[in-house]
Write a protein that holds these residues in place. Structure first.
Motif, short mmCIF file in Angstrom:
data_model
loop_
_atom_site.label_atom_id
_atom_site.label_comp_id
_atom_site.label_asym_id
_atom_site.label_seq_id
_atom_site.Cartn_x
_atom_site.Cartn_y
_atom_site.Cartn_z
N MET A 13 53.38 36.12 16.24
CA MET A 13 52.35 37.15 16.18
C MET A 13 52.27 37.78 14.80
SD MET A 13 50.74 37.44 18.95
CE MET A 13 50.26 38.87 19.87
N THR A 60 52.91 52.85 24.55
CA THR A 60 51.93 52.00 25.23
C THR A 60 50.57 52.69 25.28
OG1 THR A 60 53.67 51.06 26.60
CG2 THR A 60 51.42 50.76 27.37
N SER A 64 46.93 51.47 23.76
CA SER A 64 46.01 51.05 24.82
C SER A 64 44.54 51.18 24.45
CB SER A 64 46.22 51.91 26.08
OG SER A 64 47.49 51.69 26.58
N GLY A 113 36.72 53.85 29.78
CA GLY A 113 37.68 52.87 29.29
C GLY A 113 39.01 53.52 28.94
N GLY A 167 42.51 52.79 30.74
CA GLY A 167 43.60 52.31 29.89
C GLY A 167 44.85 53.17 30.04
N MET A 216 46.41 52.69 33.49
CA MET A 216 47.05 51.38 33.54
C MET A 216 48.34 51.38 32.72
SD MET A 216 45.84 49.29 35.52
CE MET A 216 44.65 49.64 36.74
N ILE A 242 51.67 50.06 34.42
CA ILE A 242 52.42 48.90 33.93
C ILE A 242 53.80 49.33 33.41
CG2 ILE A 242 51.47 48.86 31.57
CD1 ILE A 242 52.04 45.71 33.62
N PHE A 284 46.60 42.95 19.64
CA PHE A 284 47.80 42.20 20.00
C PHE A 284 49.03 42.69 19.25
CE2 PHE A 284 44.47 39.32 21.38
CZ PHE A 284 44.89 39.12 22.68
N ILE A 323 56.71 47.08 23.52
CA ILE A 323 55.52 47.70 24.11
C ILE A 323 54.26 46.85 23.90
CG2 ILE A 323 56.36 50.07 24.06
CD1 ILE A 323 53.89 49.15 21.48
N ILE A 324 54.40 45.71 23.20
CA ILE A 324 53.21 44.88 22.96
C ILE A 324 52.60 44.43 24.28
CG2 ILE A 324 52.43 42.62 22.14
CD1 ILE A 324 54.06 42.97 19.69
N THR A 355 52.88 45.60 27.36
CA THR A 355 52.29 46.66 28.18
C THR A 355 51.00 47.17 27.54
OG1 THR A 355 53.76 48.24 27.10
CG2 THR A 355 54.45 47.41 29.25
N ALA A 356 51.00 47.26 26.21
CA ALA A 356 49.79 47.76 25.53
C ALA A 356 48.65 46.77 25.66
CB ALA A 356 50.09 48.06 24.06
N PHE A 368 48.23 44.66 28.07
CA PHE A 368 47.76 44.73 29.46
C PHE A 368 46.82 45.92 29.65
CE2 PHE A 368 48.15 46.65 33.66
CZ PHE A 368 47.77 45.60 34.48
N SER A 369 47.28 47.10 29.25
CA SER A 369 46.46 48.27 29.55
C SER A 369 45.19 48.30 28.69
CB SER A 369 47.25 49.57 29.40
OG SER A 369 47.94 49.60 28.20
N SER A 370 45.25 47.77 27.46
CA SER A 370 44.02 47.79 26.67
C SER A 370 43.02 46.76 27.19
CB SER A 370 44.30 47.58 25.17
OG SER A 370 44.90 46.36 24.93
N CYS A 423 42.67 46.07 30.40
CA CYS A 423 42.05 46.79 31.52
C CYS A 423 41.03 47.80 30.99
CB CYS A 423 43.10 47.53 32.33
SG CYS A 423 44.22 46.42 33.19
N ALA A 424 41.40 48.52 29.94
CA ALA A 424 40.51 49.53 29.37
C ALA A 424 39.21 48.89 28.89
CB ALA A 424 41.19 50.26 28.22
#
Lengths: 203, 211
Positions: free
Chosen positions: A31, A152, A156, A186, A190, A193, A197, B144, B164-165, B167-168, B170-172, B174-175
């Motif tokens: 990454m 997080t 988000s 949103g 976020g 969530m 999570i 990412f 936290i990548i 989880t972040a 995932f939630s972003s 969804c957002a």
């Protein structure tokens, strides 16, 4: 804010790689490499393709770059309006009341009360919410549940009001219609969530 | 926006007066106004750079290629935009930059995309549906590698700053889905529909080339 965020990216990559050297997973290495290489690769592809297509790359670049100034200047009134309002809101102490009103709700979904200010600040101010996240992690530790949840939350969503002011401001849009509602929905999803999570992953 | 701004200002002044913090409130106004100008002017250099590069990309045909590549998704998200329009390619570039955490590049690319979208707008000052969907993608933006927060975690001695990548992301995600869905649903409300600057053209698929 977006631009200060970006300027820190390059030095943070170095700091982060020092801290995590050795304990770094392959995924993270990939990454990070990806992120570092993205800009040089984009630049290379664009310029080479321009050359292949016989474009006068230098003249074309200048032509496009000319717009940079006017775009930045166009944003100013919009950004002043929204940042001043947010700054005043924070300074007045209204944020504190907001948090008090909302805290029964957050207890209900298992969200630590300490993280509520982060959730409320996130759509308003990038630097403000980063400050709150940093404060929480200093106090509770970055690897505590609160620290992980706050991180997080920060990752988000974007700073909705800033994005809307800058993007619409650049083309002179004053009537944003349902943009703010959509952005805030949103943000809300976020943040919820993020709680959900984090409870699953970090218990 | 009118009401939100009004509410923020009015609440700040009233609460500030009650708390005896009016001085702090006015100081904040002055400071934040200055900060807004600094941020805007700080964008000039990077803005000029990316707009220059994007001009080459545009004339070299890259933006067109990108636009074609995502035609099916673009058709669903932005039904009002002609499929080959450069706006699609620009928006894709912006979203990719966001994914990669390239905040520096994402803003200029996004603003370039807005410029393209504005060309398809019949009004000067009212947002189109396409703009709102594009902003929904941006305000919830999936990243990412949320570098800033990872850096802070590392500095504070986290055992694994990167944890936290997932989880972040995932939630972003969804957002983003929520924001886009909201934009799509809200645009059907009678009031919002009425304010659509392109509503006259709703049934035609050609877009407007000579507006």
């Amino acid at each position: 804010m977006l631009n200060s965020l970006a300027t820190t990216v390059t030095d943070t990559v170095q700091q982060v790689s020092q801290v995590t050297a050795g304990s770094e997973s392959l995924f993270v290495t990939i990454m990070k490499g990806f992120s570092n290489l993205a800009v040089p690769v984009i630049l290379f592809v664009v310029i080479v393709l321009g050359f292949v297509k016989k474009i006068k790359v230098y003249e074309t670049f200048i032509d496009g770059a000319k717009e940079g100034f006017s775009v930045a200047v166009n944003i100013i009134p919009y950004l002043v309006a929204i940042l001043v309002a947010i700054g005043m809101f924070r300074a007045s102490g209204a944020m504190g009341y907001f948090i008090k009103i909302l805290s029964p709700l957050t207890n209900l979904i298992g969200m630590p009360a300490e993280t509520l200010p982060v959730a409320l600040m996130r759509p308003l101010s990038g630097s403000g919410s980063l400050g709150l996240v940093t404060e929480l992690m200093t106090k509770h530790g970055p690897d505590s549940f609160i620290g992980r949840l706050a991180s997080t939350m920060f990752g988000s969503t974007e700073t909705t009001f800033y994005v809307i002011a800058v993007y619409f401001g650049s083309v002179g849009i004053r009537k944003s219609r349902h943009a703010i509602a959509s952005g805030l929905i949103g943000d809300l999803v976020g943040l919820l969530m993020a709680v959900f999570i984090c409870r699953i992953v970090f218990g | 926006m009118n009401y939100i701004w009004l509410a923020l200002m009015a609440i700040s002044l009233i609460v500030g007066a009650i708390n005896g913090r009016l001085e702090a409130v006015t100081t904040a106004a002055v400071n934040y106004a200055g900060m807004a100008v600094e941020i805007s002017l700080g964008l000039i250099g990077i803005m000029a750079f990316w707009l220059g590069i994007m001009k080459i990309a545009e004339e070299g045909g890259i933006i067109k290629i990108l636009s074609r590549a995502i035609r099916p998704i673009a058709k669903f998200l932005f039904p009002d935009i002609p499929p080959d329009h450069p706006a699609i390619g620009m928006m894709l570039m912006n979203i990719i930059a966001n994914w990669l955490g390239l905040g520096n590049a994402a803003t200029p690319l996004g603003l370039k995309a807005m410029k393209e979208l504005q060309k398809l707008n019949k009004s000067e000052d009212t947002a189109t549906n396409a703009m709102v969907v594009f902003l929904a993608l941006n305000t919830a933006s999936i990243t990412f590698i949320p570098m800033t927060v990872i850096a802070v975690r590392a500095k504070l001695g986290s055992a694994n700053p990167f944890e936290i990548i997932s989880t972040a992301v995932f939630s972003s995600t969804c957002a983003t889905i929520a924001a886009v869905t909201a934009a799509k649903l809200l645009q059907r409300l009678p009031n919002i529909r009425k304010s659509d600057p392109n509503r006259m053209k709703e049934d035609s698929r050609e877009g407007d080339d000579n507006a």
